[in-house]
Design an enzyme around this catalytic site. Structure first.
Site, PDB file in Angstrom:
ATOM      1  CG  HIS A 124      44.506  44.440  39.948  1.00 16.38           C
ATOM      2  ND1 HIS A 124      45.405  44.669  39.276  1.00 16.38           N
ATOM      3  CD2 HIS A 124      44.275  43.088  39.419  1.00 16.38           C
ATOM      4  CE1 HIS A 124      45.886  43.672  38.630  1.00 16.38           C
ATOM      5  NE2 HIS A 124      44.912  42.856  38.556  1.00 16.38           N
ATOM      6  CG  ASP A 156      48.276  38.358  38.854  1.00 14.47           C
ATOM      7  OD1 ASP A 156      47.424  37.294  39.275  1.00 14.47           O
ATOM      8  OD2 ASP A 156      47.838  38.954  37.979  1.00 14.47           O
ATOM      9  CG  HIS A 185      46.526  41.423  35.197  1.00 14.55           C
ATOM     10  ND1 HIS A 185      46.023  39.940  35.449  1.00 14.55           N
ATOM     11  CD2 HIS A 185      46.274  41.504  34.050  1.00 14.55           C
ATOM     12  CE1 HIS A 185      45.304  39.500  34.439  1.00 14.55           C
ATOM     13  NE2 HIS A 185      45.406  40.441  33.419  1.00 14.55           N
ATOM     14  CG  ASP A 204      46.990  35.992  35.950  1.00 13.87           C
ATOM     15  OD1 ASP A 204      48.201  35.564  36.504  1.00 13.87           O
ATOM     16  OD2 ASP A 204      46.039  36.799  36.196  1.00 13.87           O
TER      17      ASP A 204
HETATM   18  C1  SP5 Z   1      43.554  39.449  39.954  1.00 17.08           C
HETATM   19  C2  SP5 Z   1      43.744  39.465  38.450  1.00 17.08           C
HETATM   20  O1  SP5 Z   1      44.474  38.679  37.818  1.00 17.08           O
HETATM   21  N1  SP5 Z   1      43.042  40.417  38.035  1.00 17.08           N
HETATM   22  C3  SP5 Z   1      42.922  40.608  36.573  1.00 17.08           C
HETATM   23  C4  SP5 Z   1      41.941  41.529  35.879  1.00 17.08           C
HETATM   24  C5  SP5 Z   1      42.009  41.549  34.631  1.00 17.08           C
HETATM   25  N2  SP5 Z   1      40.868  42.289  34.040  1.00 17.08           N
HETATM   26  C6  SP5 Z   1      40.812  42.513  32.789  1.00 17.08           C
HETATM   27  C7  SP5 Z   1      39.773  42.008  31.999  1.00 17.08           C
HETATM   28  C8  SP5 Z   1      39.876  41.943  30.374  1.00 17.08           C
HETATM   29  C9  SP5 Z   1      38.651  41.568  29.895  1.00 17.08           C
HETATM   30  N3  SP5 Z   1      38.547  40.172  29.874  1.00 17.08           N
HETATM   31  C10 SP5 Z   1      38.720  39.458  28.614  1.00 17.08           C
HETATM   32  C11 SP5 Z   1      38.115  38.103  28.652  1.00 17.08           C
HETATM   33  C12 SP5 Z   1      38.342  37.138  27.439  1.00 17.08           C
HETATM   34  N4  SP5 Z   1      37.826  35.953  27.382  1.00 17.08           N
HETATM   35 ZN    ZN Z   2      46.090  38.594  36.995  1.00 15.16          ZN
END
Ligand code: SP5
Ligand code: ZN
Length: 331
Positions: free
Chosen positions: A152, A186, A188, A275
């Site tokens: 990212h 990944d 994302h 993920d």
């Molecule tokens: C490297 C990578 O996979 N980064 C991912 C970043 C995603 N961030 C978004 C976070 C969203 C809020 N988290 C919610 C947690 C619920 N347990």
């Molecule tokens: Zn990710």
């Protein structure tokens, strides 16, 4: 296969992230890569502590000196977690105050900076660098257990738990030795990697990920993003829907790899996130542990030297078995 581990990753230890004004437990925690390392050691693999440091000249090919300098300054000034409170507006990025400089290099409130973050990010990038270098010495496969992750992070911004773009560092290093394709699996979209290579034809970027209309990073990862200028045609996205299972994912991966094959790369960089697993706490696909060995076979069928760069994957108890499943046919 050579495996590199950044022992100094524990200098970077997020506890909270800010979501909608509220502190919630951070998912990008040290246990992630400790589980990965332990599971590989348990099946008899050798995991090396990374001994090289990525040259700053290589980092400055990927990230602007100003960005690197601000990140370093924010880390140096941090007593506890630093999270931006203000962001840049209207394209204005110059400010004297460090708080504002911080807001000009970050795009979210999920990505805290600690005193040790800069050093940990450099060590993580050094793993990717070591992984890329090992391919030049005749190794067919290497695995950089990068933490913090990188995909990212763009040339002058951080976010999404990422500070230095490890996969981009590996790819940039390999461009001196041939044509490089990056495939990002990944969950994302790898927005940072896409941005870094968007105008270039010497590095191809393709990504399978959650449709941005549904998931982070929201602004990019659409099908119509195909590169710009000389880079036109060298970016391709495959956004996928909630609940995507092994079958649909695999069919899409085959399509993405056909696109990669037409580029005739000499080296492959895989941004490898777990993920996508059915039990991931922040994902939304339904991939099974068994599928990861099939995914790895798809990359092996490609038959070119490949560096696997660790990105996300947040179910710490599933990470170990997913990683060993993935690498079970790669010796
Ligand atoms: C490297 C990578 O996979 N980064 C991912 C970043 C995603 N961030 C978004 C976070 C969203 C809020 N988290 C919610 C947690 C619920 N347990
Ligand atoms: Zn990710």
């Amino acid at each position: 296969m050579h495996i590199y581990y950044p022992a100094g990753h524990i200098k970077h230890c997020p506890v909270w992230e800010i979501e909608n004004g509220e502190a919630i437990p951070h998912e990008e925690i040290p246990e992630r890569v400790e589980h990965i390392k332990a599971s590989l050691v348990a099946v008899g693999r050798t995991v090396e502590d990374v001994a090289l440091t990525v040259p700053s000249s290589l980092l400055f090919h990927i990230h602007s000196p100003k960005y690197m300098c601000t990140l370093k300054n924010v880390a140096a000034s941090a007593s506890d977690a630093q999270i931006p409170s203000v962001f840049s507006y209207g394209g204005h990025t110059k400010a004297n105050h460090l708080r504002a400089q911080f807001g000009a290099i970050s795009f979210d409130t999920y990505t805290p900076v600690f005193k040790g973050t800069f050093a940990a990010a450099v060590e993580s990038a050094s793993c990717a660098y070591a992984g890329a270098r090992s391919l030049l010495r005749g190794t067919m496969y290497s695995y950089a257990i990068c933490r913090p992750p990188g995909h990212h992070a763009g040339s002058s911004y951080m976010g999404g738990y990422c500070y230095i773009n490890n996969a981009a560092v590996a790819a940039q290093y390999l461009t001196a030795h041939g044509r490089v394709a990056i495939i990002d699996v990944d969950f994302h979209h790898g927005n940072g990697t896409q941005d870094i290579f968007y105008g270039r034809s010497d590095v191809l970027f393709t990504s399978l990920h959650a449709d941005p209309s549904w998931k982070f990073p929201y602004f990019t990862g659409n099908i119509n993003e195909r590169g710009i200028g000389k880079g036109k045609g060298y970016t391709r996205n495959f956004p996928l829907q909630k609940g995507t299972d092994d079958r649909v994912y695999d069919a899409t991966l085959v399509r993405a790899l056909k696109y990669v094959a037409a580029f005739h790369p000499n080296y492959l960089v895989v941004s490898l996130g777990f993920d996508t697993h059915v039990d991931d706490p922040i994902g939304g696909f339904a991939l099974t542990t068994d599928y990861y060995q099939k995914m790895a076979k798809r990359f092996m069928d490609f038959g070119i030297p490949t560096v696997f760069v660790q990105e996300g994957g947040y179910n710490t108890s599933a990470l170990g078995k997913n990683v060993t499943s993935f690498f079970s046919h790669i010796s």
